[in-house]
Design an enzyme around this catalytic site. Structure first.
Site, PDB file in Angstrom:
ATOM      1  CB  SER A   1      41.802  27.547  59.337  1.00 17.92           C
ATOM      2  OG  SER A   1      42.330  26.405  58.701  1.00 17.92           O
TER       3      SER A   1
HETATM    4  N1  SAH Z   1      43.288  21.864  60.755  1.00 12.28           N
HETATM    5  C1  SAH Z   1      44.526  22.601  60.877  1.00 12.28           C
HETATM    6  C2  SAH Z   1      44.834  23.358  59.597  1.00 12.28           C
HETATM    7  C3  SAH Z   1      46.277  23.194  59.228  1.00 12.28           C
HETATM    8  S1  SAH Z   1      46.719  23.647  57.591  1.00 12.28           S
HETATM    9  C4  SAH Z   1      44.497  23.518  62.087  1.00 12.28           C
HETATM   10  O1  SAH Z   1      43.446  23.657  62.745  1.00 12.28           O
HETATM   11  O2  SAH Z   1      45.540  24.076  62.440  1.00 12.28           O
HETATM   12  C5  SAH Z   1      46.518  22.118  56.717  1.00 12.28           C
HETATM   13  C6  SAH Z   1      47.317  20.947  57.221  1.00 12.28           C
HETATM   14  O3  SAH Z   1      47.092  19.866  56.312  1.00 12.28           O
HETATM   15  C7  SAH Z   1      48.820  21.147  57.278  1.00 12.28           C
HETATM   16  O4  SAH Z   1      49.274  20.844  58.555  1.00 12.28           O
HETATM   17  C8  SAH Z   1      49.364  20.157  56.250  1.00 12.28           C
HETATM   18  O5  SAH Z   1      50.621  19.610  56.613  1.00 12.28           O
HETATM   19  C9  SAH Z   1      48.278  19.100  56.248  1.00 12.28           C
HETATM   20  N2  SAH Z   1      48.229  18.250  55.058  1.00 12.28           N
HETATM   21  C10 SAH Z   1      48.378  18.602  53.762  1.00 12.28           C
HETATM   22  N3  SAH Z   1      48.244  17.527  52.962  1.00 12.28           N
HETATM   23  C11 SAH Z   1      47.996  16.464  53.776  1.00 12.28           C
HETATM   24  C12 SAH Z   1      47.766  15.083  53.554  1.00 12.28           C
HETATM   25  N4  SAH Z   1      47.754  14.547  52.325  1.00 12.28           N
HETATM   26  N5  SAH Z   1      47.548  14.290  54.616  1.00 12.28           N
HETATM   27  C13 SAH Z   1      47.553  14.798  55.875  1.00 12.28           C
HETATM   28  N6  SAH Z   1      47.771  16.094  56.157  1.00 12.28           N
HETATM   29  C14 SAH Z   1      47.984  16.925  55.119  1.00 12.28           C
END
Ligand code: SAH
Length: 215
Positions: free
Chosen positions: A62
């Site tokens: 993000s």
């Molecule tokens: N907090 C992360 C943001 C990554 S983007 C950072 O600091 O980099 C969002 C993430 O959520 C992705 O890696 C995606 O694979 C994950 N995601 C999406 N749906 C999910 C679910 N149901 N359970 C766990 N992770 C999930």
């Protein structure tokens, strides 16, 4: 002129303050954590741009302003047990872990989770516990939580998550369909009631069910 990463980081912190981030604890943690560790090597010069960047498995780390904003509105203290859904690069997890007592984080892409675990170890962060799974279900065995942060967008708030908040607990989650306006929603639990506030408009990757064994 070639700017060093630390100059770029300074510039980013000035930008975050100017954009209204005022929580000194949050700013200090952002200033301590090397964001370049969480992104692909080829993009390291961009580590301190105020922008989301691509990571593996088609996901994104993000934008720093959004990380700061969501962390600030979650109001985390050193006493808190926190759940993060969507470990991704692990950056937001480390930000939260530095502010709380223990962070539980769930990711559905094995490849991302394994890479994040390596960085936690490298940075010497030991209060993070990870789970490879579908975070829409939360983490019932570790619940209840003081705080929950979801870092992927959902059309509706997954019903299992608010139920895993302690009384007085707070959850932040981007809500809205892909391609439509999403908002950071903050839910505050008061007994069996949940007070909802729609905050900042945002754009997040989707919260999806199921798991992906991609490593
Ligand atoms: N907090 C992360 C943001 C990554 S983007 C950072 O600091 O980099 C969002 C993430 O959520 C992705 O890696 C995606 O694979 C994950 N995601 C999406 N749906 C999910 C679910 N149901 N359970 C766990 N992770 C999930």
């Amino acid at each position: 002129m070639k700017m060093s990463l630390s100059d770029r980081k300074e510039r980013l912190l000035v930008e975050l303050r100017a954009a209204g981030i005022g929580d000194e604890a949050v700013l200090s943690v952002l200033s301590d954590i090397p964001r370049e560790e969480f992104i692909p090597r080829a993009l390291r010069r961009q580590a301190y741009e105020n922008a989301a960047l691509p990571i593996n498995s088609g996901q994104t780390i993000s934008q720093p302003y959004i990380v700061a904003y969501m962390t600030e509105v979650l109001n985390v203290t050193k006493k808190h047990i926190v759940l993060e859904v969507g470990t991704g690069s692990g950056y937001q997890a480390v930000v939260l872990a530095r502010l709380c007592r223990r962070l539980f984080t769930v990711e559905r892409h094995l490849q991302l989770l394994s890479a994040a675990e390596k960085i936690f170890k490298k940075l010497g962060i030991f209060n993070i516990t990870t789970l490879f799974g579908n975070g829409m279900k939360g983490w019932p065995e570790q619940a209840p939580f003081d705080r929950i942060m979801v870092t992927a967008a959902s059309e509706e708030i997954p019903e299992n998550l608010p139920a895993q908040l302690k009384d007085g607990g707070i959850m932040v989650i981007p809500v809205g369909a892909q391609g439509k306006v999403q908002h950071i929603v903050r839910l505050t639990r008061r007994g069996d009631d949940f007070h909802r506030e729609d905050l900042l408009p945002v754009k997040f990757v989707p919260l999806l069910s199921g798991i992906v064994h991609d490593s």
